[in-house]
Design a protein around this motif. Sequence first.
Motif, short mmCIF file in Angstrom:
data_model
loop_
_atom_site.label_atom_id
_atom_site.label_comp_id
_atom_site.label_asym_id
_atom_site.label_seq_id
_atom_site.Cartn_x
_atom_site.Cartn_y
_atom_site.Cartn_z
N GLU A 56 0.83 -1.20 0.00
CA GLU A 56 0.00 0.00 0.00
C GLU A 56 0.87 1.25 0.00
OE1 GLU A 56 -4.02 1.49 2.24
OE2 GLU A 56 -2.47 0.56 3.50
N ARG A 57 1.93 1.23 0.78
CA ARG A 57 2.84 2.39 0.84
C ARG A 57 3.53 2.60 -0.51
NH1 ARG A 57 4.66 1.17 5.47
NH2 ARG A 57 6.65 0.21 4.88
N GLN A 60 1.11 4.49 -2.55
CA GLN A 60 0.96 5.86 -2.07
C GLN A 60 2.16 6.74 -2.43
OE1 GLN A 60 0.38 5.04 2.08
NE2 GLN A 60 -1.86 4.90 1.91
N GLU A 61 3.35 6.18 -2.35
CA GLU A 61 4.57 6.99 -2.46
C GLU A 61 5.26 6.91 -3.82
OE1 GLU A 61 7.03 5.78 0.78
OE2 GLU A 61 5.62 6.47 2.33
#
Length: 249
Positions: A56-57, A60-61
């Motif tokens: 997920e990160r 997001q990033e």
Amino acid sequence: MKLAGKTDVGRVRQDNQDDYRAGELPGDAAWALVCDGMGGARGGREASQCACSVIERCFQEQYSQCIPGEEETFLKKALLSANRYVFQKALREESLAGMGTTAVCALVRGGKAYLSHAGDSRAYLYRDGKLAQLTHDHSYVQELVDCGTITQEQAEHHPQKNIITRALGVDYRLEPEFTTVALQAGDVLLLCTDGLTNAVPTEQLEQLLRSGSFYDLPDVLIRTANENGGPDNITALLVGVEPMEVRHG
């Protein structure tokens, strides 16, 4: 793009070691992820949750840097990052030794679904009333099928069906598998753990997907798996491709 998902402990297990994440992305895109942990109650839960959080990160990033043509590189890198994190955490904490998790991750954009996976959690394409399996199980039983030792029908009831041959966190090396499929308006992607597919035959899944409304489907699928015995944790995550007039009208 529409998203709907649910996870359930089932009727036999004490803990839910499944996890899932999903989200919308810029440009009418979406991503979806399902993980099924293993390695004891705490280890399995920890592995699937950690893998989901790392991936997920990544979305997001780092997704903003994923230009067209680099979907495979992006997805594999996300799974490899999760693999490394889970593997190192298992090395550091003795109580988590041997933990791991399956993962099946989808990126949907530009009229295509890009998929990367490790393990036996699956992705399906539902189109015109029929389900087509998009992923190839990384399991001992699937290897027996591939080399002709047993039939697909025999595989459904094989006593060693739960032995997987590839997973996140069990080795510092990992080769995620990648595939892609062109999408049409009205298509639905189903990502799920084996708690669903082992409990609900394909024909019944097709019938349920035909008859249910999109946002009710995760509940319907999980309820049916539990009615069929619910022997394992169950996770169902759906991505719906909407027609243009629905999306913009």
